[in-house]
Design a protein around this motif. Structure first.
Motif, mmCIF file in Angstrom:
data_model
loop_
_atom_site.group_PDB
_atom_site.id
_atom_site.type_symbol
_atom_site.label_atom_id
_atom_site.label_comp_id
_atom_site.label_asym_id
_atom_site.label_seq_id
_atom_site.Cartn_x
_atom_site.Cartn_y
_atom_site.Cartn_z
ATOM 1 N N GLU A 149 -25.815 -0.845 -9.354
ATOM 2 C CA GLU A 149 -25.839 0.530 -8.195
ATOM 3 C C GLU A 149 -26.828 1.411 -8.393
ATOM 4 O O GLU A 149 -26.673 2.639 -8.101
ATOM 5 C CB GLU A 149 -24.390 1.173 -8.544
ATOM 6 C CG GLU A 149 -23.196 0.280 -8.580
ATOM 7 C CD GLU A 149 -21.854 1.151 -8.772
ATOM 8 O OE1 GLU A 149 -22.219 2.261 -9.387
ATOM 9 O OE2 GLU A 149 -20.954 0.707 -8.441
ATOM 10 N N PHE A 150 -28.244 0.734 -8.466
ATOM 11 C CA PHE A 150 -29.673 1.431 -8.342
ATOM 12 C C PHE A 150 -29.726 1.768 -6.768
ATOM 13 O O PHE A 150 -30.490 2.709 -6.488
ATOM 14 C CB PHE A 150 -30.591 1.052 -9.090
ATOM 15 C CG PHE A 150 -30.254 0.965 -10.421
ATOM 16 C CD1 PHE A 150 -29.769 2.277 -11.064
ATOM 17 C CD2 PHE A 150 -30.693 -0.195 -11.444
ATOM 18 C CE1 PHE A 150 -29.831 2.298 -12.640
ATOM 19 C CE2 PHE A 150 -30.615 -0.088 -12.822
ATOM 20 C CZ PHE A 150 -30.169 0.996 -13.324
ATOM 21 N N ILE A 151 -29.276 0.817 -5.973
ATOM 22 C CA ILE A 151 -29.425 0.832 -4.663
ATOM 23 C C ILE A 151 -28.117 0.252 -3.863
ATOM 24 O O ILE A 151 -27.314 -0.301 -4.701
ATOM 25 C CB ILE A 151 -30.588 0.068 -4.102
ATOM 26 C CG1 ILE A 151 -30.237 -1.459 -4.527
ATOM 27 C CG2 ILE A 151 -31.849 0.167 -4.607
ATOM 28 C CD1 ILE A 151 -31.299 -2.684 -3.878
ATOM 29 N N PRO A 152 -27.941 0.947 -2.702
ATOM 30 C CA PRO A 152 -26.541 0.642 -2.013
ATOM 31 C C PRO A 152 -26.593 -1.005 -1.740
ATOM 32 O O PRO A 152 -27.685 -1.770 -1.514
ATOM 33 C CB PRO A 152 -26.863 1.356 -0.624
ATOM 34 C CG PRO A 152 -27.875 2.341 -0.867
ATOM 35 C CD PRO A 152 -28.820 1.826 -1.915
ATOM 36 N N THR A 202 -37.119 5.789 -1.358
ATOM 37 C CA THR A 202 -36.017 5.892 -0.262
ATOM 38 C C THR A 202 -34.790 4.897 -0.078
ATOM 39 O O THR A 202 -33.614 5.272 0.268
ATOM 40 C CB THR A 202 -36.968 5.511 1.080
ATOM 41 O OG1 THR A 202 -38.111 6.599 1.187
ATOM 42 C CG2 THR A 202 -36.261 5.924 2.416
ATOM 43 N N LEU A 203 -35.170 3.631 -0.569
ATOM 44 C CA LEU A 203 -34.027 2.674 -0.479
ATOM 45 C C LEU A 203 -32.724 3.107 -1.591
ATOM 46 O O LEU A 203 -31.591 2.941 -1.205
ATOM 47 C CB LEU A 203 -34.519 1.444 -0.969
ATOM 48 C CG LEU A 203 -33.662 -0.055 -0.969
ATOM 49 C CD1 LEU A 203 -32.868 -0.077 0.434
ATOM 50 C CD2 LEU A 203 -34.295 -1.249 -1.473
ATOM 51 N N LYS A 204 -33.182 3.870 -2.593
ATOM 52 C CA LYS A 204 -32.364 4.385 -3.716
ATOM 53 C C LYS A 204 -31.302 5.332 -3.252
ATOM 54 O O LYS A 204 -30.168 5.435 -3.571
ATOM 55 C CB LYS A 204 -33.120 4.687 -5.004
ATOM 56 C CG LYS A 204 -33.746 3.887 -5.752
ATOM 57 C CD LYS A 204 -34.780 4.227 -6.718
ATOM 58 C CE LYS A 204 -34.126 5.220 -7.681
ATOM 59 N NZ LYS A 204 -35.160 5.861 -8.761
ATOM 60 N N LYS A 205 -32.085 6.043 -1.990
ATOM 61 C CA LYS A 205 -31.224 7.228 -1.644
ATOM 62 C C LYS A 205 -30.483 7.054 -0.567
ATOM 63 O O LYS A 205 -29.818 7.817 0.069
ATOM 64 C CB LYS A 205 -32.310 8.215 -1.289
ATOM 65 C CG LYS A 205 -32.882 8.907 -2.393
ATOM 66 C CD LYS A 205 -33.940 10.043 -1.971
ATOM 67 C CE LYS A 205 -34.747 10.488 -3.014
ATOM 68 N NZ LYS A 205 -35.971 11.444 -2.686
ATOM 69 N N ALA A 206 -30.432 5.727 -0.125
ATOM 70 C CA ALA A 206 -29.904 5.159 1.407
ATOM 71 C C ALA A 206 -28.535 5.275 1.208
ATOM 72 O O ALA A 206 -27.773 5.057 -0.023
ATOM 73 C CB ALA A 206 -30.215 3.989 1.563
#
Length: 206
Positions: A149-152, A202-206
Motif C-alpha cells: 500500500e505504498f502506491i494505489p 506523485t504516484l504515491k499520492k494518487a
C-alpha cells in the motif's frame, strides 16, 4: 577437453569476436551504415563465414541487445538488499538513467532500434530473454509497492508502462542533448534523478 568441447569453445569465441567487432563498427559508423561485409572485413573472415554464425545483421543486433541487458541486469543486483520497495523503485529508476547515459549505443539498440524485435518476431520465439527479465524486475517492484500500500492498487502492467515511459523519455532526450535546453549541462543527471523521484512521489499520492 574433448574434440566436441574444443569445437564448441572455438565457436563461442568466434561468435564473441564477431559481436565485439560489430559493436565497434556500430559505435563508429551507426547501426544503419554497417553491413555484414564491413563486419567480415574487420574480423578478417568472408561474409559467407559470418553467415555460419549469424543469420543476418538483425540477429547480430539481437545478440548485442541481449548483451546490453546483461549489463543492465548486473547493475541492479544490489536492489535485492533494499527492503523498502519504494526505495528499490527509486534506485531502479536511477540505475536505468545511469545505464542509458553511460551506454548510449547499447541503449539505442535495446530500446529504440527495431532490429532486435524484428528478430524475435521472425524467430517466433514469443519472448525477449534478457529484456523480459529486466521488465519483470520493474513489474515485481511495482506489485510489491501495491501489496504494501505504498502506491494505489491498479494494473501492474499499466503502471509499469507509465514508470518505464518516463524514464525512457528522460534518457532518450538526454542522449540526444535535448534536456540541455531546459537545464544547464552539468545539472542534467541530477535533474533526471529528481524527475524520477517526483514521478514516483506523485504516484504515491494518487
Amino acid at each position: 577437453m574433448g574434440i566436441l568441447e574444443r569445437k564448441e569453445k572455438q565457436r563461442d569465441e568466434i561468435r564473441k569476436m564477431i559481436l565485439e567487432a560489430s559493436m565497434q563498427l556500430f559505435v563508429k559508423e551507426g547501426f544503419e551504415n554497417v553491413s555484414i561485409r564491413k563486419i567480415a572485413d574487420l574480423v578478417e573472415y568472408s561474409p559467407t563465414t559470418l553467415y555460419i554464425y549469424f543469420k543476418d545483421k538483425n540477429e547480430i543486433l539481437f545478440h548485442l541487445c541481449e548483451m546490453g541487458f546483461e549489463r543492465m541486469i548486473a547493475s541492479n543486483l544490489a536492489l535485492v538488499q533494499i527492503e523498502n520497495p519504494i526505495d528499490r523503485l527509486y534506485l531502479l529508476g536511477e540505475n536505468y538513467i545511469n545505464f542509458g547515459l553511460e551506454n548510449p549505443e547499447y541503449y539505442d539498440l535495446m530500446f529504440i532500434q527495431n532490429a532486435p524485435m524484428k528478430t524475435i518476431r521472425e524467430q517466433n520465439v514469443g519472448h525477449w530473454p534478457n529484456g523480459d527479465v529486466a521488465l519483470e524486475t520493474l513489474k515485481h517492484i511495482i506489485q510489491e509497492c501495491m501489496d504494501k500500500e505504498f502506491i494505489p492498487k491498479g494494473d501492474v502492467a499499466t503502471i509499469s508502462m507509465a514508470v518505464w515511459a518516463v524514464a525512457h523519455g528522460l534518457v532518450s532526450l538526454a542522449i540526444r542533448q535535448r534536456l540541455e535546453r531546459l537545464v544547464e549541462p552539468d545539472k542534467v543527471v541530477q535533474s533526471m534523478h529528481e524527475s524520477i523521484r517526483w514521478m514516483i512521489n506523485t504516484l504515491k499520492k494518487a
